[in-house]
Design a protein around this motif. Structure first.
Motif, PDB file in Angstrom:
ATOM      1  N   GLU A  57       1.174  -1.320   0.263  1.00  0.00           N
ATOM      2  CA  GLU A  57       0.193  -0.052  -0.492  1.00  0.00           C
ATOM      3  C   GLU A  57       0.811   1.113  -0.379  1.00  0.00           C
ATOM      4  N   LEU A  58       1.406   0.888   1.124  1.00  0.00           N
ATOM      5  CA  LEU A  58       3.104   2.173   1.004  1.00  0.00           C
ATOM      6  C   LEU A  58       3.626   2.988   0.018  1.00  0.00           C
ATOM      7  N   ILE A  59       3.264   1.453  -0.835  1.00  0.00           N
ATOM      8  CA  ILE A  59       4.557   1.628  -2.277  1.00  0.00           C
ATOM      9  C   ILE A  59       3.731   2.460  -3.049  1.00  0.00           C
ATOM     10  N   MET A  60       2.531   1.784  -3.232  1.00  0.00           N
ATOM     11  CA  MET A  60       1.528   2.036  -4.013  1.00  0.00           C
ATOM     12  C   MET A  60       1.450   3.127  -4.320  1.00  0.00           C
ATOM     13  N   LEU A  61       1.452   4.508  -2.739  1.00  0.00           N
ATOM     14  CA  LEU A  61       0.745   5.571  -3.196  1.00  0.00           C
ATOM     15  C   LEU A  61       1.777   6.487  -3.190  1.00  0.00           C
ATOM     16  N   ALA A  62       3.527   6.365  -2.867  1.00  0.00           N
ATOM     17  CA  ALA A  62       4.802   6.871  -3.551  1.00  0.00           C
ATOM     18  C   ALA A  62       4.617   6.409  -5.106  1.00  0.00           C
ATOM     19  N   ALA A  63       4.818   5.261  -5.511  1.00  0.00           N
ATOM     20  CA  ALA A  63       4.923   5.184  -7.016  1.00  0.00           C
ATOM     21  C   ALA A  63       3.645   5.989  -8.267  1.00  0.00           C
ATOM     22  N   THR A 132      -7.322   1.563   2.088  1.00  0.00           N
ATOM     23  CA  THR A 132      -6.980  -0.045   1.994  1.00  0.00           C
ATOM     24  C   THR A 132      -7.084  -1.042   3.015  1.00  0.00           C
ATOM     25  N   PRO A 133      -6.439  -2.095   2.399  1.00  0.00           N
ATOM     26  CA  PRO A 133      -7.106  -3.069   3.533  1.00  0.00           C
ATOM     27  C   PRO A 133      -5.561  -3.255   4.577  1.00  0.00           C
ATOM     28  N   ALA A 134      -4.726  -2.766   4.820  1.00  0.00           N
ATOM     29  CA  ALA A 134      -3.791  -3.144   5.324  1.00  0.00           C
ATOM     30  C   ALA A 134      -4.190  -1.440   6.692  1.00  0.00           C
ATOM     31  N   TRP A 140      -8.815   7.700  -1.623  1.00  0.00           N
ATOM     32  CA  TRP A 140      -9.396   9.548  -2.356  1.00  0.00           C
ATOM     33  C   TRP A 140      -7.320   9.925  -2.632  1.00  0.00           C
ATOM     34  N   VAL A 141      -6.139   9.230  -1.468  1.00  0.00           N
ATOM     35  CA  VAL A 141      -5.455   9.721  -1.223  1.00  0.00           C
ATOM     36  C   VAL A 141      -4.470   9.661  -2.668  1.00  0.00           C
TER      37      VAL A 141
END
Length: 171
Positions: A57-63, A132-134, A140-141
């Motif tokens: 999830e964090l990688i997806m946000l940064a990507a 996100t699940p975790a 919306w972020v």
């Protein structure tokens, strides 16, 4: 009409420079976050045998931030979706300015669609909130990053339109 030195050193140039530095900073930070978290994920999973919940999830946000920032940086540098063959074959300054104006106009139209689509997506995310699940990060972020990129690309398209229009008037 202001002189060239006034334009290059005026408040608009300083604001543009600050925005460019901010975009570059966000691109570097998000690149480091994506790369760092991916390395950590691989080491944790395959060396230490750990499964870190939510790291994707964090990688997806940064990507998403990296991709959208890259799109705005490409627009700023006028490198986004260019066709050099046509522009390279135009030698007449007036035709070159008209070509630039056409490209800027088409880019404005496309970015308006991009803004509308991003708005619909963002407003849908606010009406029907999902996370996100975790880590329960609202969806919306990352959608906000897409909307900001749409607006940024639109602003640079308007800049290109104005510059092309001024070139056309001068030629």
């Amino acid at each position: 009409m202001p002189e060239n030195s006034e334009i290059q050193n005026g408040p608009a140039a300083r604001i543009g420079g600050a925005i460019a530095r901010l975009l570059d900073f966000v691109a570097v930070v998000s690149s480091l976050v994506v790369a760092g978290l991916m390395v950590f994920l691989v080491i944790a999973r395959y060396v230490l045998g750990l499964s870190v919940v939510g790291l994707h999830e964090l990688i997806m946000l940064a990507a998403v931030a990296l991709y959208m920032t890259g799109a705005v940086i490409a627009s700023r540098k006028r490198d986004h979706l260019t066709v050099d063959w046509i522009a390279g074959n135009i030698t007449d300054p007036r035709r070159k300015a008209a070509h630039d104006l056409l490209i800027a106009t088409l880019t404005i139209i496309i970015t308006i669609f991009f803004i509308v689509w991003a708005y619909w997506m963002f407003s849908w995310g606010l009406k029907r909130p999902q996370t996100t699940p975790a880590y329960q990060i609202p969806l919306w972020v990352p959608q906000m990053a897409i909307g900001l990129a749409a607006v940024g690309c639109f602003c640079y398209a308007v800049r290109d339109f104005i510059v092309a229009l001024l070139k056309l008037r001068r030629s």
